[in-house]
Design a protein around this motif. Structure first.
Motif, short mmCIF file in Angstrom:
data_model
loop_
_atom_site.label_atom_id
_atom_site.label_comp_id
_atom_site.label_asym_id
_atom_site.label_seq_id
_atom_site.Cartn_x
_atom_site.Cartn_y
_atom_site.Cartn_z
N THR A 183 79.09 80.58 31.26
CA THR A 183 80.41 80.92 30.75
C THR A 183 81.46 80.57 31.80
OG1 THR A 183 80.40 83.18 31.61
CG2 THR A 183 79.47 82.84 29.41
N THR A 184 82.70 80.63 31.39
CA THR A 184 83.80 80.44 32.34
C THR A 184 84.51 81.77 32.55
OG1 THR A 184 85.36 79.85 30.59
CG2 THR A 184 84.14 78.05 31.65
N SER A 185 85.14 81.89 33.70
CA SER A 185 85.93 83.06 34.02
C SER A 185 87.14 82.62 34.83
CB SER A 185 85.10 84.07 34.83
OG SER A 185 85.90 85.13 35.30
N SER A 186 88.25 83.30 34.66
CA SER A 186 89.45 82.95 35.43
C SER A 186 89.50 83.65 36.78
CB SER A 186 90.70 83.31 34.62
OG SER A 186 90.73 84.70 34.35
N HIS A 187 88.57 84.58 37.03
CA HIS A 187 88.72 85.39 38.24
C HIS A 187 87.42 85.66 39.01
CE1 HIS A 187 87.81 88.14 34.91
NE2 HIS A 187 87.23 88.90 35.79
N GLN A 188 86.27 85.19 38.51
CA GLN A 188 85.04 85.46 39.25
C GLN A 188 84.04 84.33 39.10
OE1 GLN A 188 83.36 89.01 37.55
NE2 GLN A 188 82.74 88.03 35.65
N GLY A 189 83.12 84.25 40.06
CA GLY A 189 82.09 83.23 40.02
C GLY A 189 82.44 82.02 40.86
N PRO A 190 81.46 81.16 41.13
CA PRO A 190 81.69 79.94 41.92
C PRO A 190 82.55 78.95 41.15
CG PRO A 190 79.50 79.92 40.97
CD PRO A 190 80.06 81.27 40.66
N PHE A 191 83.17 78.06 41.90
CA PHE A 191 83.98 77.02 41.27
C PHE A 191 83.09 75.90 40.72
CE2 PHE A 191 87.35 78.86 43.96
CZ PHE A 191 88.35 78.99 42.99
N LEU A 192 83.48 75.40 39.57
CA LEU A 192 82.70 74.38 38.88
C LEU A 192 82.51 73.15 39.75
CD1 LEU A 192 81.41 73.51 36.13
CD2 LEU A 192 83.66 72.59 35.51
N HIS A 193 83.56 72.68 40.39
CA HIS A 193 83.45 71.44 41.17
C HIS A 193 82.53 71.61 42.37
CE1 HIS A 193 86.68 73.52 43.38
NE2 HIS A 193 86.34 72.78 44.41
N GLU A 194 82.46 72.85 42.91
CA GLU A 194 81.57 73.08 44.05
C GLU A 194 80.11 73.07 43.61
OE1 GLU A 194 82.93 76.73 45.71
OE2 GLU A 194 84.63 75.79 46.77
N LEU A 195 79.83 73.67 42.44
CA LEU A 195 78.47 73.62 41.90
C LEU A 195 78.05 72.18 41.65
CD1 LEU A 195 78.61 76.54 39.29
CD2 LEU A 195 77.34 76.53 41.46
N LEU A 196 78.95 71.39 41.11
CA LEU A 196 78.64 69.98 40.82
C LEU A 196 78.38 69.22 42.12
CD1 LEU A 196 78.41 67.82 38.62
CD2 LEU A 196 80.87 67.44 38.83
#
Length: 257
Positions: A183-196
């Motif tokens: 899922t996506t969140s505006s305030h928690q979790g790792p950043f998408l580009h960093e995971l990629l």
């Protein structure tokens, strides 16, 4: 070809319901495609119409190109066709196509889950992205805009015909997927580009996109293996859900290249 000129003709009434009632396809077992681009996209995917409906002007220009698809080809005055269309700028031809509900969830394929999305344009745009980026299946939780409504079909631009589309899925059916939920969140979790960048973004997964105002429901959020953020250096509070979906689906597709 059969010429129809009356607004009270039973065929015209049936087409008007299909074109203007977003859920009429569920009762009739048929859906309405409007516009030559969308109809050609269906034909390219092997879809054949039950009926072809042409305006008089379109029939004079291109009528011969649509003969032979079915023995039910109808011609209407342009003004009569415009009266049944649900579009602000009516097209000049349409198809009536047979529809049957899909109910077999494919548990192990890349999937998009739509959680109560309301806007037909958003839903259609996400279907188009799903098809473009190699997703095979879209599951719509109850409360999502009708997937085969004319507005969603228009926004999908032919994507429907390359996807497994299942409506009114239950939480249990989502939980039974064999691929990880993201899922996506505006305030928690790792950043998408960093995971990629780190190679930690799954390619075979199920992305969940939620209601335009409320976001993903708590029960689906609890099922998710990972909740990620999309970097927004410009400082906006949030992204349109279809825009966020395009970014996420492209990122997962890129991870597999």
């Amino acid at each position: 070809m059969h010429l129809i000129t009356s607004r009270e003709n039973p065929h015209v009434k049936a087409w008007r319901r299909l074109a203007q009632d977003s859920t009429a396809y569920r009762k009739s077992g048929q859906f309405w495609l409007e516009g030559d681009h969308l109809c050609r996209a269906a034909l390219e995917r092997g879809v054949r119409p039950l009926q072809v409906v042409l305006t008089e002007s379109f029939q004079l220009e291109q009528g011969n190109a649509w003969v032979g698809l079915t023995d039910q080809v109808f011609v209407l005055p342009d003004t009569l066709f415009a009266s049944l269309s649900g579009l602000e700028s009516p097209a000049r031809m349409g198809f009536v196509v047979a529809w049957a509900a899909e109910n077999q969830v494919l548990p192990a394929v890349a999937t998009v889950v739509l959680d109560r999305l309301q806007d037909a344009g958003n839903v259609g745009a996400i279907l188009r992205c799903a098809s473009a980026f190699g997703y095979r299946q879209v599951l719509a939780v109850k409360g999502t805009a009708a997937l085969w409504s004319p507005k969603v079909l228009r926004a999908g631009m032919g994507a429907h015909f390359g996807l497994q589309l299942i409506e009114s899925v239950s939480p249990a059916e989502v939980a039974a997927l064999h691929v990880p939920l993201l899922t996506t969140s505006s305030h928690q979790g790792p950043f998408l580009h960093e995971l990629l960048r780190r190679g930690e973004l799954p390619t075979q997964c199920a992305w969940v996109f939620g209601h335009e105002g409320q976001g993903v429901s708590e029960y689906l959020m609890a099922m998710a293996r990972l909740s990620v953020r999309i970097a927004q250096p410009g400082g906006e509070e949030s992204l349109n859900v279809a825009t966020a979906a395009a970014i996420c689906l492209h990122a997962s597709a890129s991870a597999g290249l």
